[in-house]
Write a protein that holds these residues in place. Structure first.
Motif, PDB file in Angstrom:
ATOM      1  N   UNK A 153      13.884   5.141 -70.536  1.00  0.00           N
ATOM      2  CA  UNK A 153      13.588   3.987 -70.455  1.00  0.00           C
ATOM      3  C   UNK A 153      13.021   3.881 -68.948  1.00  0.00           C
ATOM      4  N   UNK A 154      12.328   4.796 -68.133  1.00  0.00           N
ATOM      5  CA  UNK A 154      12.622   5.421 -66.890  1.00  0.00           C
ATOM      6  C   UNK A 154      10.909   4.019 -66.351  1.00  0.00           C
ATOM      7  N   UNK A 155      10.680   3.533 -65.497  1.00  0.00           N
ATOM      8  CA  UNK A 155       9.196   3.707 -65.086  1.00  0.00           C
ATOM      9  C   UNK A 155       8.481   4.803 -64.706  1.00  0.00           C
ATOM     10  N   UNK A 156       7.259   4.549 -64.802  1.00  0.00           N
ATOM     11  CA  UNK A 156       6.858   5.804 -64.218  1.00  0.00           C
ATOM     12  C   UNK A 156       6.888   5.964 -62.884  1.00  0.00           C
ATOM     13  N   UNK A 157       7.083   5.256 -62.450  1.00  0.00           N
ATOM     14  CA  UNK A 157       6.896   5.207 -60.683  1.00  0.00           C
ATOM     15  C   UNK A 157       8.706   5.280 -60.212  1.00  0.00           C
ATOM     16  N   UNK A 158       9.280   5.220 -61.330  1.00  0.00           N
ATOM     17  CA  UNK A 158      10.567   5.991 -60.804  1.00  0.00           C
ATOM     18  C   UNK A 158      10.731   7.607 -61.280  1.00  0.00           C
ATOM     19  N   UNK A 271      17.482  -0.538 -68.072  1.00  0.00           N
ATOM     20  CA  UNK A 271      15.971  -0.570 -67.750  1.00  0.00           C
ATOM     21  C   UNK A 271      16.221  -1.174 -66.339  1.00  0.00           C
ATOM     22  N   UNK A 272      17.217  -1.970 -65.600  1.00  0.00           N
ATOM     23  CA  UNK A 272      16.878  -2.543 -64.207  1.00  0.00           C
ATOM     24  C   UNK A 272      16.476  -3.560 -63.879  1.00  0.00           C
TER      25      UNK A 272
END
Length: 398
Positions: A153-158, A271-272
């Motif tokens: 579930x990482x953000x693409x920036x992460x 998800x942070x």
């Protein structure tokens, strides 16, 4: 006009507290308003001359501007630009700029209200097809990218910023250290062992040991969001799926998790999310309580619209008395002698009511009702009274 010159001071100030992308968006919003003034209000020579009329003319001018990929900019872009412009006027008023208008010319009511659609996740079948297509792709990075995004579930920036030492061992399990990102906080995510092996295999094949990134491209360079989007859609086309954005994989994991009983608090940590309000969007997709209670009453609702069941042909005279003896239901203050052939939409209606309340003094009666239902094979009623009795046990224990 002095606005572009003086707004540079505003940008220097916000650059101290905002990320570069937000500073660029602020710059673009101020340039947009400057372009409007140059085109439609050339008489304005300084910020002090901006009036309410200029704001009212600016809004329809802005609404007609072309977007990057659409004939018109969207509501979200309009909100961002108007909101940024309003904050600009608020700031220069608070900073006592000599050029500040006498009043802030833009109101909160000028900002459009945008829709809040539910997250667009892939359903289970589509997610499975995407994963199979990625695993079959001849380019290993496609599989690595999609599996990592779909399982973490990482953000693409992460994802593109993961450092070479991001995979760590804590106790007996591997974890992924996600660096400080959008919300200025880092976090740790549990990693499936198969995912660890996949990452190790890719690094052993394509990544130099000195590379500072965990998952660069095959030439050792950093990925960007456009590369990631292309890889996802490469597998998506092979799976017969329409165009996708990387964030859909994040939504997909969250939706899968909440549908399978993961708590909102755990999903927020995964998800942070800084606030549960962000995570509650996924609860709207899979409100388990609503679904369970809906299906619990479906049969009773259907009974309201169905035809009344007919009694058996021999249900008269002595036979009626026999049916009553065999099928009577034990109630709190008597019995219901309705034959099972005649469905009742109000069976156990009190115990299902949100205002129903009982206490330990009624345990004998409730136990008798449970035992009576169990003896007659009335499973639904037996389960209901069992739940009530368990609630009594819990309250008594506490």
């Amino acid at each position: 006009m002095s606005m572009p010159l003086r707004s540079g001071g505003n940008l220097k100030q916000v650059a101290c507290v905002l990320r570069p992308g937000s500073v660029s968006a602020t710059d673009l919003a101020l340039r947009s308003f400057t372009a409007f003034l140059l085109e439609c209000a050339p008489e304005v020579g300084s910020i002090a001359q901006v009036t309410r009329r200029h704001i009212e003319d600016f809004k329809p001018w802005l609404a007609k501007r072309p977007g990057r990929t659409a004939p018109r900019i969207g509501p979200a872009t309009t909100l961002q630009r108007l909101g940024t412009l309003r904050m600009f006027f608020v700031r220069i008023d608070e900073w006592d700029w000599p050029e500040a208008p006498a009043r802030v010319p833009i109101f909160l009511g000028d900002l459009p209200r945008i829709d809040h659609p539910l997250p667009k996740a892939l359903d289970d079948a589509a997610a499975a097809r995407l994963l199979r297509a990625a695993q079959a792709d001849r380019r290993m990075l496609v599989r690595v990218t999609i599996e990592v995004l779909l399982r973490t579930g990482l953000r693409v920036s992460e994802y593109i910023a993961l450092q070479a030492d991001a995979v760590v061992q804590i106790g007996a399990a591997p974890w992924l250290h996600v660096p400080v990102g959008k919300l200025h906080e880092d976090r740790y995510l549990p990693l499936h062992p198969d995912l660890v092996t996949l990452i190790q295999d890719y690094r052993a094949t394509f990544v130099d040991a000195e590379n500072s990134l965990l998952l660069p491209n095959e030439r050792g360079g950093p990925l960007d969001r456009h590369c990631v989007t292309r890889m996802i859609n490469r597998a998506g086309r092979a799976a017969g799926l329409p165009h996708m954005h990387p964030h859909q994989l994040r939504h997909t994991l969250a939706t899968q998790a909440i549908n399978r009983g993961m708590s909102l608090e755990a999903i927020a940590a995964m998800l942070g999310h800084r606030s549960l309000d962000m995570t509650l969007r996924y609860a709207k997709i899979a409100n388990r309580t609503v679904a369970e209670e809906y299906f619990a009453v479906t049969d009773k609702v259907d009974a309201l619209y169905g035809k009344p069941a007919a009694l058996p042909a021999d249900a008269i005279g002595p036979n009626m008395a026999k049916l009553r003896r065999e099928h009577h239901r034990h109630l709190g203050n008597g019995y219901c002698t309705r034959p099972p052939e005649l469905d009742c939409a109000f069976e156990s209606i009190c115990e299902n009511c949100t205002f129903f309340q009982t206490s330990i003094e009624f345990r004998p009666t409730l136990q008798a009702q449970h035992d009576d239902a169990a003896a007659k094979g009335q499973d639904h009623r037996a389960a209901l009274f069992n739940a009530v009795l368990n609630t009594l046990d819990d309250s008594e224990a506490s």
